[in-house]
Structures are given as C-alpha cells and as structure tokens.
Design an enzyme around this catalytic site. Structure first.
Site, PDB file in Angstrom:
ATOM      1  N   LYS A  32      43.032  29.207  39.817  1.00 38.65           N
ATOM      2  CA  LYS A  32      42.371  30.071  38.839  1.00 38.65           C
ATOM      3  C   LYS A  32      42.984  31.474  38.878  1.00 38.65           C
ATOM      4  O   LYS A  32      43.730  31.794  39.824  1.00 38.65           O
ATOM      5  CB  LYS A  32      40.865  30.142  39.146  1.00 38.65           C
ATOM      6  CG  LYS A  32      40.548  30.841  40.453  1.00 38.65           C
ATOM      7  CD  LYS A  32      39.071  30.755  40.811  1.00 38.65           C
ATOM      8  CE  LYS A  32      38.814  31.490  42.104  1.00 38.65           C
ATOM      9  NZ  LYS A  32      37.700  30.936  42.861  1.00 38.65           N
ATOM     10  N   ARG A 130      24.461  31.351  42.952  1.00 36.04           N
ATOM     11  CA  ARG A 130      25.359  31.740  41.872  1.00 36.04           C
ATOM     12  C   ARG A 130      25.212  30.688  40.772  1.00 36.04           C
ATOM     13  O   ARG A 130      24.440  30.866  39.856  1.00 36.04           O
ATOM     14  CB  ARG A 130      26.785  31.854  42.410  1.00 36.04           C
ATOM     15  CG  ARG A 130      27.736  32.578  41.523  1.00 36.04           C
ATOM     16  CD  ARG A 130      29.072  32.864  42.188  1.00 36.04           C
ATOM     17  NE  ARG A 130      29.811  31.653  42.590  1.00 36.04           N
ATOM     18  CZ  ARG A 130      31.045  31.662  43.063  1.00 36.04           C
ATOM     19  NH1 ARG A 130      31.683  32.800  43.246  1.00 36.04           N
ATOM     20  NH2 ARG A 130      31.651  30.543  43.385  1.00 36.04           N
ATOM     21  N   TYR A 255      49.273  64.769  40.737  1.00 34.51           N
ATOM     22  CA  TYR A 255      48.074  65.413  40.174  1.00 34.51           C
ATOM     23  C   TYR A 255      47.225  66.072  41.264  1.00 34.51           C
ATOM     24  O   TYR A 255      47.052  65.493  42.337  1.00 34.51           O
ATOM     25  CB  TYR A 255      47.194  64.369  39.488  1.00 34.51           C
ATOM     26  CG  TYR A 255      47.795  63.798  38.234  1.00 34.51           C
ATOM     27  CD1 TYR A 255      47.966  64.568  37.098  1.00 34.51           C
ATOM     28  CD2 TYR A 255      48.170  62.463  38.192  1.00 34.51           C
ATOM     29  CE1 TYR A 255      48.499  64.026  35.935  1.00 34.51           C
ATOM     30  CE2 TYR A 255      48.702  61.907  37.037  1.00 34.51           C
ATOM     31  CZ  TYR A 255      48.863  62.696  35.918  1.00 34.51           C
ATOM     32  OH  TYR A 255      49.392  62.154  34.779  1.00 34.51           O
ATOM     33  N   MET A 302      49.398  56.640  36.676  1.00 29.69           N
ATOM     34  CA  MET A 302      49.328  55.406  35.894  1.00 29.69           C
ATOM     35  C   MET A 302      50.608  54.587  36.020  1.00 29.69           C
ATOM     36  O   MET A 302      50.578  53.375  36.149  1.00 29.69           O
ATOM     37  CB  MET A 302      49.046  55.735  34.420  1.00 29.69           C
ATOM     38  CG  MET A 302      48.768  54.504  33.585  1.00 29.69           C
ATOM     39  SD  MET A 302      48.532  54.870  31.842  1.00 29.69           S
ATOM     40  CE  MET A 302      46.880  55.525  31.834  1.00 29.69           C
TER      41      MET A 302
HETATM   42  C1  LIG Z   1      37.976  30.325  44.216  1.00 31.02           C
HETATM   43  C2  LIG Z   1      37.269  29.114  44.684  1.00 31.02           C
HETATM   44  C3  LIG Z   1      37.737  28.365  45.772  1.00 31.02           C
HETATM   45  C4  LIG Z   1      38.900  28.796  46.633  1.00 31.02           C
HETATM   46  O1  LIG Z   1      38.470  29.653  47.639  1.00 31.02           O
HETATM   47  P1  LIG Z   1      39.489  30.297  48.712  1.00 31.02           P
HETATM   48  O2  LIG Z   1      38.602  31.067  49.597  1.00 31.02           O
HETATM   49  O3  LIG Z   1      40.444  31.138  47.944  1.00 31.02           O
HETATM   50  O4  LIG Z   1      40.154  29.142  49.378  1.00 31.02           O
HETATM   51  C5  LIG Z   1      37.075  27.195  46.081  1.00 31.02           C
HETATM   52  N1  LIG Z   1      36.016  26.777  45.365  1.00 31.02           N
HETATM   53  C6  LIG Z   1      35.514  27.478  44.324  1.00 31.02           C
HETATM   54  C7  LIG Z   1      34.333  26.963  43.591  1.00 31.02           C
HETATM   55  C8  LIG Z   1      36.126  28.673  43.955  1.00 31.02           C
HETATM   56  O5  LIG Z   1      35.635  29.373  42.924  1.00 31.02           O
END
Ligand SMILES: *Cc1c(COP(=O)(O)O)cnc(C)c1O
Length: 358
Positions: A32, A130, A255, A302
């Site tokens: 992701k 969550r 700055y 920036m």
């Molecule tokens: C991001 C995520 C992971 C991976 O977690 P890491 O700590 O990066 O290994 C696993 N499961 C879910 C549901 C996630 O959102």
C-alpha cells in the site's frame, strides 16, 4: 537530475527471504501507499518472482495499478470499495474486505447476484478499534453471508502493539479465536486466517497462522526496537551540491536564522520539504557527503537545504546521501518526531526512483 531514490532489489530479496524463513508461513506482501514510497509496480513485480503468496493494498485504485503492471497474484484490498468498482472486478482476482454491515448491505443492494462472483475476507476487531467486527456483530453478519451466498475465503485482524506489549498482543489473539469460533458455530469456516504484521512475524511464531502480512520489514524498516541486521534498508535517497560559498561571521543563513558566530563554508542541496524532506530537521539533521556528516544550517526550505561544509573536502556537483544506510532513517525519524514509514510514504514523486537490479 536533482534528487533520486536508489532502491536495491537484492536487499528487497534478502528481506523477503529472511521474513519467509523466519515466519515459515505464507507471505502477504503489503504494498500500500506506493509500496511505502518505493514504487508499487516494480516492487510487486520483484516480490511476485520471489514467491509472495498474495499482495495487500489500501484501495481499489492501487490494485488496478498493480494489474496494469502485470501482477497476477491475488490482491487483498484493505479499505472500502465502491459498488461500481466491485461490479467491475469480476474475474480480476481481487479480494475485498468486509469490515462493517453498512458497506456489505450496500453492495448486496447495489450489485445483487453479482456479489457471488467475488471473493472476500472478513476483518475483525480484536482491540485496535479501527475497522472490523466484534463478537456481538457476528450473528447478523453470518446470516447475511449465508442468505446471499457470499464467498468468504478468509478472516483477519491487526495487531496494535506487537512490538511492545506481549500481554495485549496475546489478548488480541484470544479475541481473534473467540470470534472465529463464533463464525464456525454458525457454519462459516475460513480457508485463510491471518493476523501478524512484520513485528509479530519477527517476534513470535504462534500468531503466524496461514499468512503474515509484511510491510515495513520488506523495505528495511526495523519492526522491533532491537536492531535486526538481517533487515536492511533497500533505499538510499541521494542528491548533489549545486552551490558552495563562504559566509562570514555575523551573516545569516536560510530563513529566520541568527547571525553566525564564526566563518563558515556552506553548500546548497536542491531538495526541501516539497520533495518530502522533513522540515523538523531544520538545524538538527545532517546529510553525508564523501562519508562525512554535514549538519543542516538554518531551516529546511521548500526546495533547498543548506549544509555546513566548513573543513570538509567537497566540490560543486558532489553527491550527498539524505537518507538510508549511512543516514539512519531510525535516527532521522525520531529527530522529526515520527516513524520511518511516515517519512518514506511522503517522499514526493519528483524524487525519481532508480532500481538497482542484481
Ligand atoms: C500496513 C498493514 C500491514 C503491514 O504492517 P507492517 O507493520 O508494515 O508490517 C499489515 N496489515 C494491515 C492491515 C496493514 O494495514
């Protein structure tokens, strides 16, 4: 090119193989957020060759991007998906997540019988509060699944503190099993159960089940507080010096800075917070130039940072390392009051990704 991220695919392979041997179970590679900034398509292509069992992404759009890049393995989508996109997904080998009744009912209502042609995993909440079902929601969910013949292949949850809290982690596992028992009483059985992230996969064996979902460890971020030298950062963020000049005692740099208390030689790097360089590292961070640490002077701008080259042999156009390997992301992230994951996924796409094959 002003700035680029070198990504070492042999280290990705080492990290993957290490996690595979350590967890002795199937691997869901979590790609992701553009594979934590590393570039999801290229990273997934490598992981598919290395033998990952499945991928996980946050959104439908991320899954589509992987398919466009030729990825064949199953892709688990962790967040919600619109009914429209569900309908477009028959035969795409995606797995959607059922995490509340709101979306499930909407999907059933919107796409009707087509829902039978799709695959799902159920997300359950074992303590993170969550997403996901708790024990008392399982009855109504089970009925909807049966009435509509929904194909549920798997069930999963997520650890909130696998790296630090053994007791809470064990409680989450107990909750997970209790919820699964409830499903089984309702005649819903799962082919796949998965719970562990990188930290749990490294620290424990008993939570590995059918799959571990590995994100950070693949990219070389340390999941546990103890450093594991088998997990190596696959990225090195680099840039170059585009200007060098001398600045006299009493003059100022960048700055809002105070007058200098001595003479300095400074260098300018064409990278700033617009590219994802952490503004919190103003005055406190450093880059490495010719193997020497050079402090950041004044605030991160920036599009530029200014470094101290006093008594350092460096010329215009010399390379500098901003992050990764010689410049520990662990240390940088704590200076910036955050975690490595946060820094990586904010690297702008103006930082060109360059892959080093093996
Ligand atoms: C991001 C995520 C992971 C991976 O977690 P890491 O700590 O990066 O290994 C696993 N499961 C879910 C549901 C996630 O959102």
């Amino acid at each position: 090119m002003d700035t680029w991220l070198e990504i070492d695919l042999s280290k990705l392979a080492n990290n993957f193989n290490y996690m595979k041997s350590k967890t002795k179970t199937g691997i869901i590679s979590v790609v992701k957020a553009n594979a934590y900034g590393m570039g999801s398509v290229r990273i997934a292509q490598e992981l598919e060759i290395l033998g990952t069992d499945m991928f996980a992404v946050a959104t439908y759009e991320e899954a589509e991007e992987l398919r466009m890049g030729g990825i064949k393995k199953e892709i688990l989508i962790l967040n919600e998906t619109s009914s429209e996109n569900l309908k477009n997904s028959i035969d795409k080998n995606y797995i959607f997540t059922i995490f509340n009744l709101y979306y499930l009912k909407k999907w059933i209502n919107d796409i009707g019988e087509n829902i039978k042609k799709l695959k799902f995993h159920i997300k359950v909440d074992t303590g993170m509060n969550r997403l996901g079902f708790k024990l008392k929601g399982i009855g109504e969910l089970s009925e909807l699944i049966e009435q509509n013949n929904i194909r549920v292949d798997g069930v999963y949850s997520h650890f909130a503190a696998a790296e630090t809290d053994e007791e809470f982690t064990e409680q989450q596992f107990i909750n997970f099993n209790e919820i699964i028992n409830k499903f089984e009483k309702n005649d819903i059985n799962f082919k796949y159960k998965h719970l562990a992230n990188s930290a749990a996969g490294l620290k424990y064996d008993k939570y590995n089940l059918n799959f571990v979902r590995i994100g950070m460890a693949l990219y070389g971020l340390q999941p546990l507080n103890e450093h594991d030298s088998n997990i190596q950062e696959i990225f090195t963020w680099k840039s170059k010096i585009i200007e060098i000049r001398k600045v006299k005692k009493g003059e100022r740099i960048s700055y809002s800075s105070k007058p200098l208390i001595d003479n300095k030689r400074i260098g300018v790097i064409p990278v700033g917070y617009a590219q994802g360089y952490m503004r919190q590292l103003s005055e406190s961070g450093y880059v490495v130039c010719n193997e020497i640490k050079c402090r950041i002077l004044g605030s991160v701008c920036m599009e530029k940072i200014i470094i101290d080259l006093t008594n350092i042999a460096a010329e215009i156009d010399d390379r500098v390392i901003l992050l990764g390997n010689d410049v520990s992301i662990q240390e940088k992230s704590s200076l910036a009051f955050t975690i490595g994951d946060d820094i990586l996924c904010k690297l702008s796409n103006r930082v060109e990704r360059i892959y080093k094959d093996y």
